[in-house]
Motif scaffolding. Structure first.
Motif, PDB file in Angstrom:
ATOM      1  N   PHE A 157      49.554   0.210  36.248  1.00  0.00           N
ATOM      2  CA  PHE A 157      49.775  -1.066  35.865  1.00  0.00           C
ATOM      3  C   PHE A 157      48.433  -1.908  36.030  1.00  0.00           C
ATOM      4  CE2 PHE A 157      50.763  -1.232  40.512  1.00  0.00           C
ATOM      5  CZ  PHE A 157      50.205  -2.532  41.127  1.00  0.00           C
ATOM      6  N   MET A 158      47.660  -1.430  37.077  1.00  0.00           N
ATOM      7  CA  MET A 158      46.418  -2.220  37.712  1.00  0.00           C
ATOM      8  C   MET A 158      45.108  -1.967  36.427  1.00  0.00           C
ATOM      9  SD  MET A 158      45.847  -1.011  41.446  1.00  0.00           S
ATOM     10  CE  MET A 158      47.179  -1.368  42.745  1.00  0.00           C
ATOM     11  N   HIS A 196      56.842   2.068  51.133  1.00  0.00           N
ATOM     12  CA  HIS A 196      57.016   0.882  52.227  1.00  0.00           C
ATOM     13  C   HIS A 196      58.271   0.917  52.536  1.00  0.00           C
ATOM     14  CE1 HIS A 196      53.147  -0.521  50.405  1.00  0.00           C
ATOM     15  NE2 HIS A 196      52.738  -0.844  51.803  1.00  0.00           N
ATOM     16  N   TYR A 239      56.311  -9.488  39.809  1.00  0.00           N
ATOM     17  CA  TYR A 239      55.122  -9.032  40.705  1.00  0.00           C
ATOM     18  C   TYR A 239      54.107  -8.345  39.898  1.00  0.00           C
ATOM     19  CZ  TYR A 239      53.436  -6.397  45.223  1.00  0.00           C
ATOM     20  OH  TYR A 239      52.650  -5.825  45.977  1.00  0.00           O
ATOM     21  N   SER A 269      48.974  -9.024  52.144  1.00  0.00           N
ATOM     22  CA  SER A 269      48.554  -8.138  51.113  1.00  0.00           C
ATOM     23  C   SER A 269      47.516  -6.981  51.935  1.00  0.00           C
ATOM     24  CB  SER A 269      47.959  -8.765  50.061  1.00  0.00           C
ATOM     25  OG  SER A 269      46.525  -9.156  50.446  1.00  0.00           O
ATOM     26  N   THR A 270      47.068  -6.190  51.211  1.00  0.00           N
ATOM     27  CA  THR A 270      46.266  -5.026  51.872  1.00  0.00           C
ATOM     28  C   THR A 270      45.092  -5.770  52.073  1.00  0.00           C
ATOM     29  OG1 THR A 270      45.414  -4.749  49.482  1.00  0.00           O
ATOM     30  CG2 THR A 270      47.068  -3.043  50.603  1.00  0.00           C
ATOM     31  N   GLU A 315      55.812  -5.859  51.042  1.00  0.00           N
ATOM     32  CA  GLU A 315      56.989  -4.835  50.315  1.00  0.00           C
ATOM     33  C   GLU A 315      57.742  -3.941  51.213  1.00  0.00           C
ATOM     34  OE1 GLU A 315      54.473  -2.015  48.037  1.00  0.00           O
ATOM     35  OE2 GLU A 315      53.692  -3.670  46.840  1.00  0.00           O
ATOM     36  N   ASN A 323      52.858  -5.681  40.220  1.00  0.00           N
ATOM     37  CA  ASN A 323      53.250  -4.297  40.097  1.00  0.00           C
ATOM     38  C   ASN A 323      54.355  -3.972  38.895  1.00  0.00           C
ATOM     39  OD1 ASN A 323      51.877  -4.625  42.619  1.00  0.00           O
ATOM     40  ND2 ASN A 323      52.572  -2.597  43.300  1.00  0.00           N
ATOM     41  N   HIS A 328      40.876   0.457  44.420  1.00  0.00           N
ATOM     42  CA  HIS A 328      42.145  -0.219  45.348  1.00  0.00           C
ATOM     43  C   HIS A 328      42.085   0.486  46.679  1.00  0.00           C
ATOM     44  CE1 HIS A 328      46.108  -1.128  47.099  1.00  0.00           C
ATOM     45  NE2 HIS A 328      46.096  -2.162  46.134  1.00  0.00           N
ATOM     46  N   TYR A 360      44.182   1.620  48.369  1.00  0.00           N
ATOM     47  CA  TYR A 360      45.083   2.982  48.929  1.00  0.00           C
ATOM     48  C   TYR A 360      44.298   4.216  48.310  1.00  0.00           C
ATOM     49  CZ  TYR A 360      48.842  -0.132  50.075  1.00  0.00           C
ATOM     50  OH  TYR A 360      49.627  -1.101  50.273  1.00  0.00           O
ATOM     51  N   ASP A 410      42.277  -5.340  46.726  1.00  0.00           N
ATOM     52  CA  ASP A 410      43.770  -5.560  46.454  1.00  0.00           C
ATOM     53  C   ASP A 410      43.959  -5.759  45.292  1.00  0.00           C
ATOM     54  OD1 ASP A 410      43.571  -8.319  46.480  1.00  0.00           O
ATOM     55  OD2 ASP A 410      44.855  -8.588  48.179  1.00  0.00           O
ATOM     56  N   SER A 411      45.118  -5.903  44.707  1.00  0.00           N
ATOM     57  CA  SER A 411      45.493  -5.911  43.229  1.00  0.00           C
ATOM     58  C   SER A 411      44.890  -7.387  42.807  1.00  0.00           C
ATOM     59  CB  SER A 411      46.733  -5.686  42.756  1.00  0.00           C
ATOM     60  OG  SER A 411      47.795  -6.298  43.770  1.00  0.00           O
TER      61      SER A 411
HETATM   62  P1  13P Z   1      48.116  -5.326  47.197  1.00  0.00           P
HETATM   63  O1  13P Z   1      48.327  -6.224  46.231  1.00  0.00           O
HETATM   64  O2  13P Z   1      48.225  -5.671  48.442  1.00  0.00           O
HETATM   65  O3  13P Z   1      46.988  -4.456  47.019  1.00  0.00           O
HETATM   66  O4  13P Z   1      49.447  -4.366  47.161  1.00  0.00           O
HETATM   67  C1  13P Z   1      49.490  -3.322  45.931  1.00  0.00           C
HETATM   68  C2  13P Z   1      50.334  -2.385  46.251  1.00  0.00           C
HETATM   69  O5  13P Z   1      50.620  -1.478  45.082  1.00  0.00           O
HETATM   70  C3  13P Z   1      51.031  -2.183  47.284  1.00  0.00           C
HETATM   71  O6  13P Z   1      52.124  -1.139  47.374  1.00  0.00           O
END
Ligand code: 13P
Ligand code: SF4
Length: 365
Positions: free
Chosen positions: A80-81, A229, A135, A268-269, A254, A137, A40, A42, A56-57
């Motif tokens: 969760f991913m 966030h 979501y 999104s990212t 977020e 997440n 990911h 991050y 991104d997710s």
């Molecule tokens: P993305 O879906 O934009 O990658 O965001 C996931 C996430 O956990 C952002 O805090």
């Protein structure tokens, strides 16, 4: 407190940083098509440099779903991913999270038994047809709940289409767990946050509302948020606009509504990366999302000025837990013929119901 994560063994701890990267590269060569590394945005640079796929997710969930039978999936992200990847892959494929304590604080804010209790309270209050959307997440058990109750899943990259889908199917949208994503998207769709939405506090009976208010409100937002966030503020935006009048501000949805409203763009990212890459040289960007992504954007776009919207920057402590050493350890174990470490396995019943919810999402694209 007991730790879920076993300590790294001495032979990995003792390696120099260069040797860690060498071990990862050698293990990858030996394992060939036996493993894939997903990362990911991050994640730390030291981890991302070894990823076969970054995203991104939403993108990573699609990649996991479409993998051609790769038996070992090493998910450098959060719990969760990895669960989502396990749900989307076959029983012959196994998913590892290199640090088992890499959770998501937001996902932990919606426990499935609380959601189930809220659902029954709302029905008892005389609510009409409710369509649940979570979501991505969120825990697998919540995805399964949503799948079992005619709902679906969204990511920050597709939330608008998903919410649109839900609103034409029911009188109420029940959105978990991120109030801000839900509010920002519904507001952008034309709904009024004061009259069309309510915040459901799981600690209070009926979320803190009267039965009449529940019946008369279209959108119910679960009281969850992302602590990372939450660190971006309207004050930071106002200050920056004075200091750098040419700045363009882009934030993750977020962030709170006042921050998203005051920004120039939100996404999104993956959408943040694309917007910055497509901008002309010399553009000044302030980015409201996690530190590792912002720093990488600055490195990869030297012709632009890129800074964090928060001058102290914001770090997702759980994403940050996974290091190159964890990756080296998981890969080395596989090379030694041991079973994949730190497996994340979702039970069959939960997996089937979650898959229904995820497939509803994928079918929208
Ligand atoms: P993305 O879906 O934009 O990658 O965001 C996931 C996430 O956990 C952002 O805090
Ligand atoms: Fe969860 Fe926030 Fe970290 Fe994303 S940044 S993984 S929502 S705690």
């Amino acid at each position: 407190m007991t730790s879920l994560q076993p300590a790294l063994p001495d032979h990995i701890k003792k390696l120099s940083d260069d040797d860690v990267h060498r071990l990862i590269a050698e293990s990858r060569t030996k394992l060939g098509s036996q493993c894939v590394i997903l990362g990911h945005h991050y994640q730390r640079d030291e981890v991302i440099r070894h990823a076969d796929h970054t995203g991104d997710s939403l993108k990573l969930a699609r990649i996991a779903r479409d993998l051609p039978g790769t038996p070992n999936i090493i998910f450098c992200g959060v719990h969760f991913m990895a669960e989502t990847a396990d749900i989307l892959t076959s029983p012959q494929q196994q998913v590892s999270l290199p640090d088992l304590e890499a959770g998501c604080e937001m996902a932990d804010m919606a426990e499935t038994w609380d959601v189930d209790a809220a659902w029954h309270e709302a029905l008892a209050a005389g609510a009409g047809k409710i369509v649940p959307v979570t979501y991505i997440n969120s825990k697998a058990s919540l995805k399964a709940f949503v799948g079992d109750h005619g709902g679906t899943i969204c990511t920050s990259g597709n939330a608008r289409e998903v919410i649109d889908w839900a609103l034409v199917r029911g009188e109420h949208l029940f959105f978990f767990p991120d109030q801000h994503l839900g509010r920002n998207i519904c507001k952008a769709m034309g709904f009024n946050p004061d009259t069309d939405m309510l915040l459901w506090d799981p600690k209070k009976p009926l979320g803190g509302h009267t039965p009449e208010k529940i019946r008369n409100t279209r959108i119910w937002l679960w009281q969850g948020h992302c602590p990372v966030h939450a660190l971006f503020t309207l004050h930071q935006i106002k200050k920056l606009r004075v200091e750098k009048p040419a700045v363009k501000i882009i934030v993750h949805p977020e962030c709170s509504m006042e921050v998203a409203d005051a920004a120039d763009l939100s996404g999104s990212t993956e959408q943040i990366i694309k917007a910055i890459e497509a901008s002309p040289s010399g553009t000044i960007w302030a980015v409201g999302t996690e530190k590792h992504l912002v720093e990488r954007l600055a490195q990869n776009n030297p012709d632009k000025e890129i800074l964090s919207l928060n001058p102290y920057t914001c770090l997702c402590g759980t994403m940050n837990r996974i290091t190159a050493r964890h990756l080296a350890w998981v890969l080395d174990d596989l090379v030694q013929g041991r079973p994949l470490r730190n497996q994340i396995t979702v039970d069959e019943k939960t997996s089937l119901s979650s898959r229904v919810a995820l497939d509803r999402m994928f079918n929208l694209h």
